[in-house]
Design an enzyme around this catalytic site. Sequence first.
Site, mmCIF file in Angstrom:
data_model
loop_
_atom_site.group_PDB
_atom_site.id
_atom_site.type_symbol
_atom_site.label_atom_id
_atom_site.label_comp_id
_atom_site.label_asym_id
_atom_site.label_seq_id
_atom_site.Cartn_x
_atom_site.Cartn_y
_atom_site.Cartn_z
ATOM 1 N N GLU A 154 -1.134 74.501 84.476
ATOM 2 C CA GLU A 154 -1.880 73.907 83.379
ATOM 3 C C GLU A 154 -3.316 73.805 83.878
ATOM 4 O O GLU A 154 -3.588 73.152 84.886
ATOM 5 C CB GLU A 154 -1.286 72.524 83.067
ATOM 6 N N ASP B 288 -9.210 61.686 78.987
ATOM 7 C CA ASP B 288 -9.004 61.651 80.433
ATOM 8 C C ASP B 288 -9.484 60.368 81.089
ATOM 9 O O ASP B 288 -10.516 59.811 80.730
ATOM 10 C CB ASP B 288 -9.723 62.840 81.073
ATOM 11 N N TYR C 29 4.327 68.691 74.716
ATOM 12 C CA TYR C 29 3.732 67.956 75.832
ATOM 13 C C TYR C 29 3.898 66.478 75.508
ATOM 14 O O TYR C 29 3.347 65.969 74.537
ATOM 15 C CB TYR C 29 2.251 68.326 75.939
#
Lengths: 395, 269
Positions: free
Chosen positions: B46, B57, B171
């Site tokens: 990834e 993030d 995911y």
Amino acid sequence: MKRKGRYGPFGGFYVPEVLIPALEEIEAAFERFRDDAAFVRDLDLLYKDYAGRPTPLYLAGRFSEIVGFSVYLKREDLLHGGAHKINNTLGQGLLARFMGKIKLIAETGAGQHGLATAIVGALFGMETKVFMGRTDVERQNVNVHKMKLMGAEVIPVEGGTGTLKDAINEALRYWTAHIEDTFYLFGTAAGPHPYPMIVRHFQEPIGREARRQCLEKIGRLPDLAVACVGGGSNAIGLFSAFLEDKDVRIVGVEGGGRGLDTHQHCATLVKGSVGVLHGCRSYLLQDENGQIYETECISAGLDYPGVGPEHAYLKDSGRAEYVSVSDEEVLDVFDLFCKTEGIIPALESSHALAWLLKQKGRLPKETAVVVNLSGRGDKDAGIVESHRPLAARMP
Amino acid sequence: MTGYHETFGRLKRTALIPFFVIGDPTYEQSLELVKTALDAGADILELGIPFSDPIADGPTIQKADLRSLAAGMTPAKALQFIGEIAAFQPVPIGLLVYYNLIVQYGTERFCRDFKEAGGTSILVADLSIDDADEMIPAVEAAGLETVFMITPNTPEERIDAIAAKTTGFLYTVSRLGTTGERNDLSDSIRPLIARIKRHTNKPICVGFGISSAEHARQVANAGADGVIIGSRIVKCIEENLCTPERIAPAAGRFIAGIKAALEAAPSGG
Ligand SMILES: Cc1ncc(COP(=O)(O)O)c(C=O)c1O
């Protein structure tokens, strides 16, 4: 598939999956309560008795004489908290309350939205966290102090240039981890759907009142409506009432900073290109690869590389014009305005005034202008002093 | 061909999927690092293209993005990097990217160039299924697979809608929040995987906060098809910035340890 929150090709819902349920929850609550009798009654009362609405429309006589046409000020600077931001925080805060949320978070640039959120947090007894870029914490320390007085926690954000963009990044990150009990009280008419729609709605009283007051005072609509544009909330609040009045020219004024040929400005609509940031497709200040520029402008409240999607749409459709003025022009008009009107304008609002000063001699003297004096400038005295010390200017 | 279907089908255990920010801390060091990860047993990669405003993030990957950008990384160079990795070893490569980078590059051209470089799938961090139709035709035309996220707060009906748009894998994150290391894994991961499996038989990979062999083992035991490890590996870079020669060995050792744990765990999916 639904295409929600679109203004032509602009707007949208561009956020990580984790935020979608929260945004949908807010949208559903807004649709449910916006016209709900109890909600409307509570909000109207707060606007009137707590915040100080309606705000006056005032003919700035001496300033009008200087520029050679009539300038009417929409006095949002007289609102509790000192800026238009309280219109939105009372609205969203009440919405949060009707939804049963007990915690608020907000981002802030100039500290005006942070302050307006802290006020509402205290008013409703909600725990409030305000994310603020490190640079802004320093240059708007008066507002930081006020937020703390009202019990809000101010979280300085490192990273980037420590301005509004960085504060939004961090508020969004915090929200993803605390989405279950926290309401994100977004401060401007940008970001993901439904915020541009909600913030516009709660700022619409500015335009609605101004339109009515104009008809009462001068017996006709203004020729020109002007406001500064950061994310675009005070501007869309004013403009919204005049969009259908094709004879009313609409002008939004952005921060030209140190000049449009540098990167030290935040004139997003004037100089930017279309892209996706903070949940919406709009104009952005970005490099050729799509990395977002760090902006720089004397006014913390305008210091943002994006802009609300409805303004992007109004620009492309030609309904509104967007222009910019430089830091120096803003400082000039700030000084002039204080001395001629006895009103200290926020540096943000001074952008709109600076553009009007530049129209001196260019507009017929019968011209009637409504300009949004979105906030008062007490918070900015220190910044102005650091650029142009009073002592150095004394004769 | 290095598609997910084939990879998940061949593996009789949970796939090991390390995440790297391309070009962190520099292009060359990053290349060496990713090759080391493949040597240490990564089954799928990834890879992320750094962005100036990575709202999904946490601090570790934010810093990685900044390091990579400071060293001159661009989307075009990232595609070149992917080409070099694919030439080194055939491996499925999933891309994690923020939408504006694709929009500016040109969506169709981006998908084509990524496929040509050897890429397998694209996950756009800030593009949900609500707006994804503006990109999916280009993804399909290029012969790429789609990856979307399911989070612990995703409603039941939406799981079906997300699965329907997913051709690669789902995911899944173990808890709400941004990427970043966590000390312990959420208890909710097992019920979440079970909940998703009631809706779909698409492969499920778990990421965000997986920081140890023990976490990886728990994720495997919960029935995941893959485990994605990001911040903990990126930390190997951050901790060795003054001694860059130690970055690849440190990450290699960590990845090999996870691999051993996954091989010992009972089969996943
Ligand atoms: C007084 C004032 N005017 C304008 C702005 C700019 O925001 P907006 O463009 O959303 O009105 C701010 C932001 O802090 C402000 O404090």
